[in-house]
Design a protein around this motif. Structure first.
Motif, PDB file in Angstrom:
ATOM      1  N   ALA A 296       0.824  -1.198   0.000  1.00  0.00           N
ATOM      2  CA  ALA A 296       0.000   0.000   0.000  1.00  0.00           C
ATOM      3  C   ALA A 296       0.867   1.261   0.000  1.00  0.00           C
ATOM      4  O   ALA A 296       0.491   2.277  -0.571  1.00  0.00           O
ATOM      5  CB  ALA A 296      -0.926  -0.009   1.205  1.00  0.00           C
ATOM      6  N   PHE A 297       2.041   1.179   0.634  1.00  0.00           N
ATOM      7  CA  PHE A 297       2.904   2.353   0.680  1.00  0.00           C
ATOM      8  C   PHE A 297       3.767   2.474  -0.567  1.00  0.00           C
ATOM      9  O   PHE A 297       4.575   3.385  -0.687  1.00  0.00           O
ATOM     10  CB  PHE A 297       3.804   2.322   1.924  1.00  0.00           C
ATOM     11  CG  PHE A 297       3.047   2.562   3.193  1.00  0.00           C
ATOM     12  CD1 PHE A 297       1.894   3.337   3.183  1.00  0.00           C
ATOM     13  CD2 PHE A 297       3.467   2.010   4.387  1.00  0.00           C
ATOM     14  CE1 PHE A 297       1.177   3.555   4.347  1.00  0.00           C
ATOM     15  CE2 PHE A 297       2.757   2.229   5.551  1.00  0.00           C
ATOM     16  CZ  PHE A 297       1.603   3.000   5.531  1.00  0.00           C
ATOM     17  N   GLY A 298       3.624   1.533  -1.478  1.00  0.00           N
ATOM     18  CA  GLY A 298       4.341   1.648  -2.744  1.00  0.00           C
ATOM     19  C   GLY A 298       5.807   1.268  -2.667  1.00  0.00           C
ATOM     20  O   GLY A 298       6.594   1.672  -3.504  1.00  0.00           O
ATOM     21  N   VAL A 299       6.188   0.476  -1.648  1.00  0.00           N
ATOM     22  CA  VAL A 299       7.568  -0.007  -1.596  1.00  0.00           C
ATOM     23  C   VAL A 299       7.696  -1.164  -2.588  1.00  0.00           C
ATOM     24  O   VAL A 299       6.752  -1.936  -2.768  1.00  0.00           O
ATOM     25  CB  VAL A 299       7.927  -0.494  -0.177  1.00  0.00           C
ATOM     26  CG1 VAL A 299       9.342  -1.023  -0.119  1.00  0.00           C
ATOM     27  CG2 VAL A 299       7.746   0.636   0.814  1.00  0.00           C
ATOM     28  N   ALA A 300       8.864  -1.283  -3.232  1.00  0.00           N
ATOM     29  CA  ALA A 300       9.044  -2.335  -4.229  1.00  0.00           C
ATOM     30  C   ALA A 300       8.845  -3.707  -3.585  1.00  0.00           C
ATOM     31  O   ALA A 300       9.370  -3.960  -2.491  1.00  0.00           O
ATOM     32  CB  ALA A 300      10.440  -2.245  -4.819  1.00  0.00           C
ATOM     33  N   PRO A 301       8.084  -4.595  -4.240  1.00  0.00           N
ATOM     34  CA  PRO A 301       7.834  -5.922  -3.663  1.00  0.00           C
ATOM     35  C   PRO A 301       9.104  -6.731  -3.445  1.00  0.00           C
ATOM     36  O   PRO A 301       9.129  -7.613  -2.603  1.00  0.00           O
ATOM     37  CB  PRO A 301       6.922  -6.588  -4.691  1.00  0.00           C
ATOM     38  CG  PRO A 301       6.992  -5.759  -5.902  1.00  0.00           C
ATOM     39  CD  PRO A 301       7.371  -4.376  -5.486  1.00  0.00           C
ATOM     40  N   LEU A 303      11.749  -5.793  -2.075  1.00  0.00           N
ATOM     41  CA  LEU A 303      12.279  -5.517  -0.739  1.00  0.00           C
ATOM     42  C   LEU A 303      11.550  -6.314   0.333  1.00  0.00           C
ATOM     43  O   LEU A 303      12.122  -6.628   1.363  1.00  0.00           O
ATOM     44  CB  LEU A 303      12.167  -4.023  -0.438  1.00  0.00           C
ATOM     45  CG  LEU A 303      13.284  -3.172  -1.025  1.00  0.00           C
ATOM     46  CD1 LEU A 303      13.022  -1.709  -0.767  1.00  0.00           C
ATOM     47  CD2 LEU A 303      14.631  -3.564  -0.433  1.00  0.00           C
ATOM     48  N   THR A 304      10.278  -6.650   0.062  1.00  0.00           N
ATOM     49  CA  THR A 304       9.513  -7.408   1.055  1.00  0.00           C
ATOM     50  C   THR A 304      10.224  -8.690   1.395  1.00  0.00           C
ATOM     51  O   THR A 304      10.313  -9.091   2.551  1.00  0.00           O
ATOM     52  CB  THR A 304       8.124  -7.784   0.496  1.00  0.00           C
ATOM     53  OG1 THR A 304       7.847  -6.959  -0.599  1.00  0.00           O
ATOM     54  CG2 THR A 304       7.070  -7.657   1.539  1.00  0.00           C
ATOM     55  N   ARG A 305      10.726  -9.367   0.352  1.00  0.00           N
ATOM     56  CA  ARG A 305      11.366 -10.658   0.572  1.00  0.00           C
ATOM     57  C   ARG A 305      12.612 -10.489   1.435  1.00  0.00           C
ATOM     58  O   ARG A 305      12.857 -11.260   2.353  1.00  0.00           O
ATOM     59  CB  ARG A 305      11.734 -11.266  -0.778  1.00  0.00           C
ATOM     60  CG  ARG A 305      11.816 -12.757  -0.733  1.00  0.00           C
ATOM     61  CD  ARG A 305      12.085 -13.309  -2.098  1.00  0.00           C
ATOM     62  NE  ARG A 305      10.951 -13.245  -2.988  1.00  0.00           N
ATOM     63  CZ  ARG A 305      11.065 -13.327  -4.310  1.00  0.00           C
ATOM     64  NH1 ARG A 305      12.242 -13.454  -4.854  1.00  0.00           N
ATOM     65  NH2 ARG A 305      10.009 -13.285  -5.060  1.00  0.00           N
ATOM     66  N   VAL A 306      13.383  -9.455   1.136  1.00  0.00           N
ATOM     67  CA  VAL A 306      14.588  -9.190   1.924  1.00  0.00           C
ATOM     68  C   VAL A 306      14.188  -8.922   3.366  1.00  0.00           C
ATOM     69  O   VAL A 306      14.764  -9.487   4.305  1.00  0.00           O
ATOM     70  CB  VAL A 306      15.352  -7.982   1.343  1.00  0.00           C
ATOM     71  CG1 VAL A 306      16.551  -7.657   2.208  1.00  0.00           C
ATOM     72  CG2 VAL A 306      15.786  -8.266  -0.076  1.00  0.00           C
ATOM     73  N   ALA A 307      13.158  -8.088   3.538  1.00  0.00           N
ATOM     74  CA  ALA A 307      12.729  -7.728   4.888  1.00  0.00           C
ATOM     75  C   ALA A 307      12.287  -8.966   5.653  1.00  0.00           C
ATOM     76  O   ALA A 307      12.656  -9.169   6.813  1.00  0.00           O
ATOM     77  CB  ALA A 307      11.591  -6.715   4.816  1.00  0.00           C
ATOM     78  N   LYS A 308      11.514  -9.841   4.983  1.00  0.00           N
ATOM     79  CA  LYS A 308      11.024 -11.039   5.661  1.00  0.00           C
ATOM     80  C   LYS A 308      12.178 -11.941   6.080  1.00  0.00           C
ATOM     81  O   LYS A 308      12.184 -12.484   7.187  1.00  0.00           O
ATOM     82  CB  LYS A 308      10.076 -11.808   4.742  1.00  0.00           C
ATOM     83  CG  LYS A 308       8.696 -11.197   4.680  1.00  0.00           C
ATOM     84  CD  LYS A 308       7.836 -11.944   3.690  1.00  0.00           C
ATOM     85  CE  LYS A 308       6.487 -11.267   3.542  1.00  0.00           C
ATOM     86  NZ  LYS A 308       5.756 -11.811   2.395  1.00  0.00           N
ATOM     87  N   ALA A 309      13.168 -12.088   5.184  1.00  0.00           N
ATOM     88  CA  ALA A 309      14.318 -12.931   5.516  1.00  0.00           C
ATOM     89  C   ALA A 309      15.043 -12.372   6.731  1.00  0.00           C
ATOM     90  O   ALA A 309      15.438 -13.114   7.631  1.00  0.00           O
ATOM     91  CB  ALA A 309      15.270 -13.025   4.325  1.00  0.00           C
ATOM     92  N   VAL A 310      15.191 -11.041   6.765  1.00  0.00           N
ATOM     93  CA  VAL A 310      15.882 -10.418   7.897  1.00  0.00           C
ATOM     94  C   VAL A 310      15.091 -10.671   9.179  1.00  0.00           C
ATOM     95  O   VAL A 310      15.670 -11.005  10.222  1.00  0.00           O
ATOM     96  CB  VAL A 310      16.061  -8.901   7.646  1.00  0.00           C
ATOM     97  CG1 VAL A 310      16.557  -8.215   8.912  1.00  0.00           C
ATOM     98  CG2 VAL A 310      17.035  -8.672   6.510  1.00  0.00           C
TER      99      VAL A 310
END
Lengths: 343, 329
Positions: A296-301, A303-310
């Motif tokens: 919803a905030f328009g962050v590139a998808p 990055l989500t994967r990187v964030a989840k892994a972290v």
């Protein structure tokens, strides 16, 4: 009150509420807006419930697999297989004699999921292959099998009844939510009202001594992986109903990470032992809330994967006793240095 | 007599693998025209040089009884990152050591988490897999072509052999892969580090009591695995001359199954790198046959997975028999 805070579900629940509140404040209240259109509820929160139910169903099965100290990373491929089978039957490509009966299609897809789970169970319980490797075979082969079932195409279907699995409403609330609630209640009954839950925890702590204590380790592992397969198939049905077709390449791709993430955030030890299905469901909702807001905030998808892994790595580290003692030592060391001049 | 029997575990599997390879190659030659030639055989090396390097690296981890499923992402990240840097105009002399260092560092982090914080190898490597795969997409979601003089040189230089009328060729980077194989063989067989790897795989606790340096050897095997994956990534970028964030999905299964088919026990302690090479070659033959037969590429995956199952079951039976014999002795 103290009893409440000591519960395993307490911490993840607080995190969920905090994340939702933060999202609500950042979005300026849009986040909480729920409108009623034609008797159905619409809004971000409802979206989270609808999309999160997939994760919740998966997490419920995954929790038990992780509770025994194993894992099931084949869930994404089982989702693809279930979706491919159900869509192909509804479409009439295979088993044309059924005339695309949705109910039978769903049943056969769930059966296929159970079969995949049984295969995993056979490898893990009977052949004593590490769960990781055993399920990895299905992870890579399963997607191939799904491709072969769907003949390498994206099977699209036009069946109103099938759409309703994901897009339908009961009492104005999305159908997947009810499915998730049903699954969770069944699992809770199974693990909390019977000895099964305690046996799973025992296997997770020490399979050898559980066997000596008279627990049927093999049989329980079979049951757990079959349940895992069925939950994955259910999630696959919801996903394929959501996109109105079976896309074997992308259905449930890398979803195993989200499943493990949900369970880890919920506080279930990834090394086996103590587990809580409610915590994992809350964890699943946290994962979905994070994903929804990031989109919803328009962050590139990506990055989500990187964030989840972290997040998984951080949660693992927090669960690790050795890491905590090391951090404590550093803290004490620093505090000691600070105090030293004063003395 | 007794020693021969206990040694057999790894050998039976390896012998079966060799026979399987020869049979498949002969069967392929009998069925298809132009299959049974030196060119096809050498192409197995040309096409799978990167997998050989990765499989050799992962064998070290499997020998200690651990697992590393981050290798495919390391390969992809190496390709994408080096393609990105080369496109920015960096020199290959800087890029190659840099990506190798990234691989080593990744391996160190994994090894440290496994050894010091007791996180299960599969979870930490799964997280690392997603992290690096995500980083690939962050660097670039589209395929980047490599247009570097050194890379092109490395990609195209080859040695030709003449066998009768047919012309067979072997690319230079294959020799790099073979060097790694022999180096790994030497390390495992004749160095203190290598023997410690086997000791840890057989029984970590007793290896520790024997005074072996369990901690650093365990961190070391993850570093080797990740380093080999990065090196495999460089060879793969020679091979394709491009970097794409979704390439090599599921390659960790190929690498692990190569090692298992070649006789490495997943529980650790038994196996060697030459077996892994044979395992890679078997997969190469399967791929070639699938291509000749003009089948859906997914058949390769399904066949390899089935083969892996078969060999795991075989290993179970062999080790059960070995246990029984031990009991008798």
């Amino acid at each position: 009150m103290k009893k409440l805070t000591q519960k395993m579900e307490f911490k993840p629940f607080c995190v969920l509420v905090a994340i939702i509140l933060i999202c609500g404040v950042i979005s300026g209240g849009d986040f909480f807006k729920i409108t009623i259109v034609e008797g159905h509820f619409y809004g971000r929160l409802i979206d989270i419930l609808r999309n999160g139910s997939r994760y919740a169903i998966l997490a419920a099965g995954m929790t038990m697999a992780l509770g025994t100290g194993g894992t099931d990373i084949s869930v994404g491929s089982v989702m693809a297989i279930a979706g491919a089978i159900a869509c192909s039957i509804v479409d009439g490509r295979i088993l044309g004699g059924l005339n695309g009966n949705v109910f039978v299609a769903v049943l056969i897809a769930l059966l296929a999921g159970a079969l995949c789970g049984a295969w995993n169970g056979f490898m893990i319980a009977k052949l004593k292959v590490q769960p990781m490797v055993a399920t990895m075979i299905l992870l890579t082969a399963g997607r191939g099998i799904a491709q072969l079932i769907a003949d390498g195409k994206i099977v699209t279907i036009t069946s109103e009844a099938y759409y309703n699995i994901s897009g339908g409403y009961i009492l104005g609330l999305p159908v997947p939510m009810f499915i998730a609630v049903g699954v969770v209640i069944l699992f809770l009954l199974l693990t909390r009202s019977t000895a099964f839950g305690i046996q799973v925890e025992a296997i997770g702590v020490n399979p050898g001594s559980s066997r000596l204590a008279g627990i049927k380790v093999e049989r329980n592992l079979w049951i757990i992986y079959i349940l895992c397969g069925i939950t994955a198939a259910l999630a696959g049905l919801i996903e394929s109903a959501g996109i109105k077709g079976a896309d074997c390449n992308n259905c449930g791709l890398m979803i195993e990470m989200d499943g493990i993430l949900a369970v880890a955030i919920g506080g279930t030890s990834l090394a086996g032992g103590r587990f809580s299905i409610i915590s994992s469901v809350i964890g699943a909702l946290i994962v979905q809330t994070i994903s929804t807001t990031i989109y919803a905030f328009g962050v590139a998808p990506e990055l989500t994967r990187v964030a989840k892994a972290v997040i998984v790595i951080v949660v693992c580290l927090i669960q690790s006793q050795a890491f905590l003692t090391q951090v404590k030592k550093i803290r004490i060391g620093k505090a000691g240095k600070k105090e030293a001049p004063a003395v | 007599m007794k020693t021969r029997k206990s040694l057999k575990i790894e050998n039976i599997s390896l012998i079966i693998a060799c026979i399987l390879f020869v049979c498949m190659f002969i069967a392929g030659s009998a069925v298809y025209d132009h299959f049974g030639s030196a060119a096809t055989f050498l192409n197995l090396f040309n096409d799978n040089a990167y997998l050989i390097v990765v499989a050799v690296g992962i064998t070290f981890v499997l020998l200690t009884g651990g697992i590393d499923i981050s290798v495919s992402s390391v390969v992809a990240f190496t390709c994408v990152f080096s393609a990105y840097l080369l496109e920015k105009g960096w020199s290959a002399v800087i890029v190659i050591p840099l990506v190798l260092a990234v691989g080593l560092f990744n391996g160190f982090l994994i090894g440290y988490c496994v050894q010091e914080y007791r996180i299960q190898p599969f979870i930490i490597t799964l997280a690392s897999q997603f992290l690096l795969r995500g980083m690939c997409a962050v660097v670039s979601t589209i395929s980047i072509p490599i247009d570097n003089a050194f890379y092109k040189e490395a990609a195209l230089n080859k040695i030709s052999f003449k066998f009768g009328r047919t012309n067979a060729k072997l690319y230079i980077y294959v020799f790099l892969a073979l060097c790694i194989v022999f180096l790994a063989y030497y390390i495992l067989k004749y160095t203190r580090f290598g023997r410690t790897v086997y000791a840890i795989g057989s029984n970590e606790l007793s290896a520790g009591y024997m005074g072996l340096n369990v901690k650093w050897v365990k961190i070391g095997v993850y570093m080797i695995s990740s380093f080999c994956a990065a090196l495999g990534g460089i060879i793969f970028s020679f091979y394709t001359l491009a970097g794409y964030s979704l390439q090599n999905m599921g390659m960790e299964l190929d690498a692990i199954s190569s090692a298992v088919i070649g006789g490495t026990l997943l529980t650790g302690g038994v196996g060697n790198v030459l077996g892994s090479v044979v395992g890679v070659l078997i997969q190469g033959v399967i791929q070639t046959i699938v291509t000749y037969q003009n089948l859906n590429a997914w058949w390769t995956r399904v066949t390899i997975a089935a083969l892996l199952c078969l060999f795991i079951i075989l290993q179970r039976f062999i080790s059960i028999r070995a246990d029984k014999q031990k009991g008798k002795g």
